[in-house]
Design a protein around this motif. Structure first.
Motif, PDB file in Angstrom:
ATOM      1  N   THR A  52       0.864  -1.181   0.000  1.00  0.00           N
ATOM      2  CA  THR A  52       0.000   0.000   0.000  1.00  0.00           C
ATOM      3  C   THR A  52       0.899   1.229   0.000  1.00  0.00           C
ATOM      4  OG1 THR A  52      -1.787  -1.103   1.211  1.00  0.00           O
ATOM      5  CG2 THR A  52      -1.773   1.299   1.247  1.00  0.00           C
ATOM      6  N   LEU A  53       0.692   2.102  -0.950  1.00  0.00           N
ATOM      7  CA  LEU A  53       1.421   3.363  -1.023  1.00  0.00           C
ATOM      8  C   LEU A  53       0.487   4.465  -0.547  1.00  0.00           C
ATOM      9  CD1 LEU A  53       3.869   5.093  -1.926  1.00  0.00           C
ATOM     10  CD2 LEU A  53       2.828   5.182  -4.205  1.00  0.00           C
ATOM     11  N   THR A  54       0.840   5.085   0.565  1.00  0.00           N
ATOM     12  CA  THR A  54      -0.005   6.124   1.153  1.00  0.00           C
ATOM     13  C   THR A  54       0.679   7.477   1.026  1.00  0.00           C
ATOM     14  OG1 THR A  54      -0.883   4.535   2.764  1.00  0.00           O
ATOM     15  CG2 THR A  54      -1.228   6.860   3.234  1.00  0.00           C
ATOM     16  N   LEU A  55       0.006   8.417   0.399  1.00  0.00           N
ATOM     17  CA  LEU A  55       0.519   9.770   0.239  1.00  0.00           C
ATOM     18  C   LEU A  55      -0.637  10.694  -0.123  1.00  0.00           C
ATOM     19  CD1 LEU A  55       2.503  10.027  -3.131  1.00  0.00           C
ATOM     20  CD2 LEU A  55       0.825   8.276  -2.614  1.00  0.00           C
ATOM     21  N   ASN A  56      -0.359  11.964  -0.161  1.00  0.00           N
ATOM     22  CA  ASN A  56      -1.391  12.925  -0.532  1.00  0.00           C
ATOM     23  C   ASN A  56      -1.588  12.838  -2.043  1.00  0.00           C
ATOM     24  OD1 ASN A  56      -2.830  15.342  -1.257  1.00  0.00           O
ATOM     25  ND2 ASN A  56      -2.255  16.227   0.718  1.00  0.00           N
ATOM     26  N   LEU A  57      -2.582  12.083  -2.459  1.00  0.00           N
ATOM     27  CA  LEU A  57      -2.785  11.816  -3.881  1.00  0.00           C
ATOM     28  C   LEU A  57      -3.089  13.078  -4.673  1.00  0.00           C
ATOM     29  CD1 LEU A  57      -4.886   8.514  -3.641  1.00  0.00           C
ATOM     30  CD2 LEU A  57      -2.443   8.745  -4.148  1.00  0.00           C
ATOM     31  N   ASP A 172      -4.974   7.487  -0.013  1.00  0.00           N
ATOM     32  CA  ASP A 172      -4.830   8.923   0.226  1.00  0.00           C
ATOM     33  C   ASP A 172      -4.538   9.169   1.703  1.00  0.00           C
ATOM     34  OD1 ASP A 172      -5.059  11.716  -0.748  1.00  0.00           O
ATOM     35  OD2 ASP A 172      -6.696  11.775   0.702  1.00  0.00           O
ATOM     36  N   SER A 173      -3.480   9.909   1.997  1.00  0.00           N
ATOM     37  CA  SER A 173      -3.091  10.154   3.386  1.00  0.00           C
ATOM     38  C   SER A 173      -4.081  11.044   4.116  1.00  0.00           C
ATOM     39  CB  SER A 173      -1.696  10.795   3.431  1.00  0.00           C
ATOM     40  OG  SER A 173      -1.671  12.012   2.693  1.00  0.00           O
ATOM     41  N   THR A 175      -7.447  10.966   3.775  1.00  0.00           N
ATOM     42  CA  THR A 175      -8.698  10.287   4.114  1.00  0.00           C
ATOM     43  C   THR A 175      -8.519   8.812   4.459  1.00  0.00           C
ATOM     44  OG1 THR A 175      -9.139   9.667   1.805  1.00  0.00           O
ATOM     45  CG2 THR A 175      -9.927  11.834   2.539  1.00  0.00           C
ATOM     46  N   GLY A 176      -7.388   8.238   4.079  1.00  0.00           N
ATOM     47  CA  GLY A 176      -7.167   6.819   4.286  1.00  0.00           C
ATOM     48  C   GLY A 176      -7.858   5.949   3.254  1.00  0.00           C
ATOM     49  N   THR A 177      -8.541   6.559   2.318  1.00  0.00           N
ATOM     50  CA  THR A 177      -9.281   5.833   1.295  1.00  0.00           C
ATOM     51  C   THR A 177      -8.346   5.324   0.201  1.00  0.00           C
ATOM     52  OG1 THR A 177     -11.221   7.223   1.670  1.00  0.00           O
ATOM     53  CG2 THR A 177     -11.153   5.976  -0.390  1.00  0.00           C
ATOM     54  N   VAL A 178      -8.521   4.063  -0.200  1.00  0.00           N
ATOM     55  CA  VAL A 178      -7.762   3.496  -1.313  1.00  0.00           C
ATOM     56  C   VAL A 178      -8.451   3.893  -2.611  1.00  0.00           C
ATOM     57  CG1 VAL A 178      -7.032   1.378  -2.463  1.00  0.00           C
ATOM     58  CG2 VAL A 178      -6.856   1.570   0.024  1.00  0.00           C
ATOM     59  N   GLU A 179      -7.732   4.626  -3.451  1.00  0.00           N
ATOM     60  CA  GLU A 179      -8.305   5.112  -4.705  1.00  0.00           C
ATOM     61  C   GLU A 179      -8.418   4.015  -5.741  1.00  0.00           C
ATOM     62  OE1 GLU A 179      -6.099   7.729  -7.759  1.00  0.00           O
ATOM     63  OE2 GLU A 179      -7.353   9.155  -6.640  1.00  0.00           O
TER      64      GLU A 179
END
Length: 355
Positions: A52-57, A172-173, A175-179
């Motif tokens: 999982t790559l988490t960042l400000n999309l 997305d960092s 919201t934590g939502t996986v796009e």
């Protein structure tokens, strides 16, 4: 090459603390060469790896400039014991064409300090990440096809980049939502690729035929012809690198294959200055002066044919659509007909050599 530039090539080599004491064979397969450190854990296996790559999309998608800043990100995965492992990284956009045309930009990741020690991402330095360009199955297939070409290149020479296919969940960092979740791949850092051969990357433009070790040059240009990729320039360091080897020789290494004719991406095109208008049309761009080095390369391609084709039948190869596999192998077959003998290779391939 001007004498001053040639001297600078020599001076750069002299400054390197070489760790090999004998000349390294240029035409060797990955199986025949014992890799030298560094040897990151991630590249020791080929099976697709879920992360999982988490960042400000939203923010990273706006970073379209060439000098975009590093952004805070996290790479996480579940280890063999079921424990979640999170590794802090920094990410920045990179590239030229993809940076402008992709919905999600290509990235470079930076694994700094000791935060990755003991994890699957230890000793990775600053690898490139090829993620999704557009969130469609077609673009995902392009990624899988390109990763496969790196695997093919590895069958032919150790002077090539390792890759690891990833199944990436983009979170997305904010919201934590996986796009979305798509296949991509991580590419071995150039410095680490060169270090495996005991060499260094020589970041200097202007290399000509006389500057490059003939057999390494023959391998690079034959591989480019094999996959029908003309989107490269070793002279200009565009999708090509020069490795300064401990024996004082310079070896070209190519990368970034999404414009290759064997992939046939719908967006791929050819340089208007070339005498071809379709990426599927093979065009040889090697040097006439290095002709003597090519028969050995052709023979290596013949010897490795079964191993190359087997890559499209293993668990990774089967991620590619069956119809694409069939057309790819047929495209390779056309090449093998051209190099059936050294004589046919000379008239079919080498006839367009550069003088």
């Amino acid at each position: 090459m001007p004498h001053a530039l040639r001297r600078s090539f020599v001076q750069a080599t002299a400054a390197v603390a070489f760790v090999l004491t004998s000349t390294m064979p240029m035409l060797v397969s990955a199986q025949e060469t014992k890799p030298k450190m560094p040897n990151p854990r991630l590249f020791r296996r080929e099976t697709p790896f879920d992360i999982t790559l988490t960042l400000n999309l939203k923010q990273i998608k706006k970073d379209k400039q060439q000098d975009a800043p590093w952004r805070t990100a996290t790479v996480s995965y579940t280890d063999s014991s079921g424990k979640k492992v999170s590794v802090p990284v920094r990410a920045r956009t990179r590239g030229v064409w993809r940076l402008k045309h992709c919905d999600f930009p290509p990235l470079r990741l930076k694994f700094g300090g000791k935060s990755a020690d003991g994890t699957e991402f230890a000793n990775l330095d600053e690898p490139k990440l090829v993620g999704y360009c557009r969130n469609t199955p077609q673009y995902e297939q392009y990624n899988l096809q390109e990763a496969q070409l790196y695997r093919v290149y590895r069958q032919l020479t150790d002077l090539s980049h390792k890759v690891r296919i990833l199944r990436i969940a983009y979170a997305d960092s904010a919201t934590g939502t996986v796009e979305t979740t798509r296949y991509g791949f991580l590419i071995e850092d150039p410095a680490q690729m060169a270090a495996r051969a005991g060499g260094t990357i020589l970041a200097r433009k202007g290399a000509k035929a006389d500057d490059l070790e003939p057999s390494a040059s023959a391998m690079a240009y034959t591989f480019l012809y094999f996959i029908a990729n003309t989107d490269v320039s070793f002279n200009g360091l565009h999708n090509g690198e020069i490795v300064s080897l401990p024996n004082g020789l310079y070896a070209p290494v190519t990368y970034d294959f999404d414009f290759a004719g064997v992939i046939n991406a719908h967006y791929a095109g050819t340089d208007p200055s070339l005498p071809i208008r379709n990426v599927r049309t093979r065009l040889f761009r090697g040097w006439c002066s290095q002709e003597a080095a090519y028969p050995a390369v052709y023979e290596l391609f013949r010897q490795k044919r079964a191993a190359i084709e087997a890559l499209y039948a293993d668990s990774i190869g089967r991620l590619i659509a069956p119809g694409t596999i069939k057309s790819t192998l047929a495209y390779y077959d056309d090449f093998y007909k051209e190099i059936r003998t050294d004589a046919t290779a000379k008239t079919s391939v080498f006839r367009d050599c550069l003088r």
